[in-house]
Each structure stands twice: as C-alpha cells, then as structure tokens.
Design a protein around this motif. Structure first.
Motif, PDB file in Angstrom:
ATOM      1  N   ASN A 132      99.210  41.545  22.012  1.00 31.76           N
ATOM      2  CA  ASN A 132      99.166  41.334  23.469  1.00 31.76           C
ATOM      3  C   ASN A 132      98.602  42.566  24.175  1.00 31.76           C
ATOM      4  N   ARG A 133      98.976  43.726  23.650  1.00 26.34           N
ATOM      5  CA  ARG A 133      98.549  44.970  24.308  1.00 26.34           C
ATOM      6  C   ARG A 133      97.075  45.285  24.049  1.00 26.34           C
ATOM      7  N   ALA A 134      96.477  44.633  23.079  1.00 29.81           N
ATOM      8  CA  ALA A 134      95.061  44.868  22.794  1.00 29.81           C
ATOM      9  C   ALA A 134      94.160  44.107  23.753  1.00 29.81           C
ATOM     10  N   PRO A 138      95.779  44.502  28.983  1.00 23.67           N
ATOM     11  CA  PRO A 138      94.786  45.246  29.764  1.00 23.67           C
ATOM     12  C   PRO A 138      93.931  44.363  30.668  1.00 23.67           C
ATOM     13  N   VAL A 139      93.606  43.153  30.223  1.00 19.45           N
ATOM     14  CA  VAL A 139      92.802  42.255  31.059  1.00 19.45           C
ATOM     15  C   VAL A 139      93.546  41.897  32.337  1.00 19.45           C
ATOM     16  N   ASN A 140      94.865  41.705  32.229  1.00 18.69           N
ATOM     17  CA  ASN A 140      95.662  41.261  33.373  1.00 18.69           C
ATOM     18  C   ASN A 140      96.426  42.403  34.051  1.00 18.69           C
ATOM     19  N   ASN A 141      96.081  43.638  33.709  1.00 15.07           N
ATOM     20  CA  ASN A 141      96.693  44.824  34.325  1.00 15.07           C
ATOM     21  C   ASN A 141      98.199  44.879  34.105  1.00 15.07           C
ATOM     22  N   PHE A 142      98.651  44.427  32.921  1.00 20.24           N
ATOM     23  CA  PHE A 142     100.068  44.506  32.577  1.00 20.24           C
ATOM     24  C   PHE A 142     100.404  45.829  31.890  1.00 20.24           C
ATOM     25  N   CYS A 143      99.391  46.609  31.572  1.00 23.32           N
ATOM     26  CA  CYS A 143      99.612  47.934  30.993  1.00 23.32           C
ATOM     27  C   CYS A 143      98.557  48.877  31.558  1.00 23.32           C
ATOM     28  N   SER A 144      98.804  50.139  31.430  1.00 18.76           N
ATOM     29  CA  SER A 144      97.842  51.136  31.898  1.00 18.76           C
ATOM     30  C   SER A 144      96.783  51.377  30.828  1.00 18.76           C
ATOM     31  N   GLN A 211      85.912  39.414  30.386  1.00 21.45           N
ATOM     32  CA  GLN A 211      86.813  40.554  30.181  1.00 21.45           C
ATOM     33  C   GLN A 211      87.610  40.392  28.889  1.00 21.45           C
ATOM     34  N   TYR A 212      88.086  39.154  28.630  1.00 20.01           N
ATOM     35  CA  TYR A 212      88.776  38.895  27.363  1.00 20.01           C
ATOM     36  C   TYR A 212      87.849  39.177  26.187  1.00 20.01           C
ATOM     37  N   THR A 213      86.601  38.765  26.307  1.00 25.71           N
ATOM     38  CA  THR A 213      85.630  38.973  25.226  1.00 25.71           C
ATOM     39  C   THR A 213      85.438  40.459  24.939  1.00 25.71           C
ATOM     40  N   GLU A 214      85.341  41.249  26.002  1.00 23.59           N
ATOM     41  CA  GLU A 214      85.145  42.695  25.852  1.00 23.59           C
ATOM     42  C   GLU A 214      86.295  43.339  25.078  1.00 23.59           C
ATOM     43  N   TYR A 215      87.515  43.033  25.474  1.00 26.21           N
ATOM     44  CA  TYR A 215      88.672  43.627  24.802  1.00 26.21           C
ATOM     45  C   TYR A 215      88.872  43.042  23.404  1.00 26.21           C
ATOM     46  N   ALA A 218      86.587  44.938  21.071  1.00 20.60           N
ATOM     47  CA  ALA A 218      87.139  46.270  20.810  1.00 20.60           C
ATOM     48  C   ALA A 218      88.302  46.191  19.820  1.00 20.60           C
ATOM     49  N   MET A 219      89.124  45.146  19.944  1.00 25.40           N
ATOM     50  CA  MET A 219      90.252  44.951  19.029  1.00 25.40           C
ATOM     51  C   MET A 219      89.765  44.762  17.599  1.00 25.40           C
ATOM     52  N   PHE A 220      88.757  43.903  17.420  1.00 30.45           N
ATOM     53  CA  PHE A 220      88.230  43.661  16.076  1.00 30.45           C
ATOM     54  C   PHE A 220      87.603  44.927  15.493  1.00 30.45           C
ATOM     55  N   GLU A 221      86.851  45.636  16.305  1.00 26.90           N
ATOM     56  CA  GLU A 221      86.187  46.853  15.817  1.00 26.90           C
ATOM     57  C   GLU A 221      87.192  47.881  15.307  1.00 26.90           C
ATOM     58  N   LYS A 222      88.343  47.946  15.969  1.00 22.88           N
ATOM     59  CA  LYS A 222      89.347  48.947  15.608  1.00 22.88           C
ATOM     60  C   LYS A 222      90.307  48.463  14.522  1.00 22.88           C
ATOM     61  N   THR A 223      90.678  47.190  14.558  1.00 23.98           N
ATOM     62  CA  THR A 223      91.816  46.737  13.730  1.00 23.98           C
ATOM     63  C   THR A 223      91.453  45.770  12.625  1.00 23.98           C
ATOM     64  N   ASP A 224      90.182  45.405  12.500  1.00 24.63           N
ATOM     65  CA  ASP A 224      89.756  44.564  11.375  1.00 24.63           C
ATOM     66  C   ASP A 224      89.453  45.489  10.201  1.00 24.63           C
TER      67      ASP A 224
END
Length: 261
Positions: A132-134, A138-144, A211-215, A218-224
């Motif tokens: 969720n935090r990935a 961030p897309v919905n501004n629920f975290c900094s 925005q979802y696509t962008e994050y 980034a998630m796949f690049e880091k965690t795959d």
C-alpha cells in the motif's frame, strides 16, 4: 461465421455449467459456453493441487504468504476466492486490513502486517499488503514523501528476512487496462449486490490512472528482485487470470506433487 460443433463440444455444452454460461448473457454465445466449461475443468484440477499443497504445508509445518496487489477492480478478490474455496479453512487466512488505527500509525510501518504472518502449517493470503505504501498511499497523499522513501529503502531487506526465516513468499500483481477498469466500475455501480465494493478510492482511480502507473513502475524497478520477484498476471479476462494465478502459486511453492490427498 457458423461452424459445426464436434461431438466432444456438444457433450461439453450439454452440462449445467455450459447452460449457465450460455444463458447468462445475450446474445447466446457457444464459444463463451465452451470456454467456461474448459475453465471449470482446469480450475477443478488446480484446486486439487492446492489441496495437495496445503496438505504438504500442514504435514511439514510450512508457512506460506501470498501477496495480491493490482489496480482497483483487477479481480484480486475473485482469484483469492477460487484459491480458498476448496482448501481447509482452519489452516488458511485471508487478510485485508483496514486503514491503520492511531496506535498503528505510531508503530513501525511493517509491524501490523508481521502480526498477521502465518503460523506453522498455515497459508495467509494478503488482499493488499505492505505495498500500500508503494503505490496507493503516495498517490492519495496518505503518507509523506519521506515515509514512502523509507519504505522503498526497507522493503527488500524486510522480504529477505521473511524468506530467510523459512516463510514462502509469493508476490502477484493483477493488471488490467484502463478501459477494462472503467467497464468493471460501471458493472459494480449498476449491480445492487456489488455496489458495496465501490470505495472513495475507486471513484478516483480513473482520474489518477497515470499517477498509479508512475508509482507502480517505481515499485517494480525497486522490488522485483531475483530473491523475491513479482508475477504480473494479465487480468482483463477473469477466468484466464484465475487459472494463471493458481498455476503460478503451484510453481513457486516446492510442495510434494506426489502426495496423496
């Protein structure tokens, strides 16, 4: 263009499952009926294998986590239902956590997920997870942005610790097109039995698609990673997606395929 049906196809269509598929939508579609019968047969065989996998896990005190992520309305819940509908409910759990409480917000981010981890012989399926935090947060501004950065710096080490502790971890991302998502949202809104599924986040999902696509990228690049890879399941066709999800789980977990059930 009309075609002649084989004797085998006629037998398939002369079943309750095929009739339901044929009559569920207009106009009548023979190909749809055949696809549905074939899907049900594949699903039954795969569910037998899931029972075998669970029996192996119980007998050997194995712990299994399956993480489901993906776009809203991508079919995560439907896939999870097909996985769990035939296995022993006493040795599996579905975890779909609500938004964190005030106390949970003060804890280490991963803590409330760790508390849901499987005991010996148990399978836990996360309908959304720490990822969720990935993307969603961030897309919905629920975290900094700092909280997102810390998560991205910690998550691979977190999963390495999970795996090194002997837990099997399978990560699945269910992917649908923007057009298919819009179609499914329309179906949910028009069906009184499904309207409860529509959330405030769902209402904004189409507008925030990029925005979802962008994050997500980034998630796949880091965690795959090689140690903990993602499996992307193309989910525009629900039946194919469910079969592919189960096949992937069976391939990723080294269970005893000769075990009698």
């Amino acid at each position: 263009m009309k075609r002649n049906l084989s004797e085998k196809e006629v037998r398939k269509l002369n079943s309750k499952q095929a009739l339901v598929a044929l009559l569920s939508k207009e106009p009548l579609n023979v190909e749809r009926g055949l696809r549905y019968v074939n899907y049900q047969r594949k699903l039954k065989k795969l569910q037998v294998e899931l029972i075998r996998l669970q029996t192996w896990a119980i007998n050997n005190n194995e712990r299994i986590i399956v993480v489901f992520e993906g776009r809203d309305a991508a079919g995560k819940g439907g896939a999870i239902r097909r996985i769990t509908e035939r296995i022993n409910p006493r040795h599996m759990r579905i975890v779909a956590l609500p938004k964190p409480s005030k106390d949970e917000k003060s804890q280490w981010y991963f803590q409330r997920y760790v508390e849901q981890f499987p005991k010996a012989g148990e399978i836990v399926l996360f309908d959304r997870s720490w990822y969720n935090r990935a993307v969603i947060e961030p897309v919905n501004n629920f975290c900094s942005s700092e909280e997102h950065k810390i998560f991205m710096n910690q998550v691979n080490d977190f999963e390495r610790m999970i795996l090194e502790s002997g837990i099997h971890l399978v990560k699945i991302y269910m992917s649908i097109s923007k057009k298919e998502q819009a179609k499914r949202f329309a179906d949910i809104k028009s069906d009184p039995l499904k309207q409860w599924k529509m959330t405030k986040l769902d209402e904004k999902a189409q507008d925030l698609w990029e925005q979802y696509t962008e994050y997500k990228k980034a998630m796949f690049e880091k965690t795959d990673t090689e140690l903990s890879p993602w499996k992307i399941i193309r989910a525009n066709r629900k039946t194919e997606a469910r079969v592919n999800v189960i096949n992937h789980i069976l391939q990723r977990i080294p269970y005893d395929k000769t075990l009698k059930v």
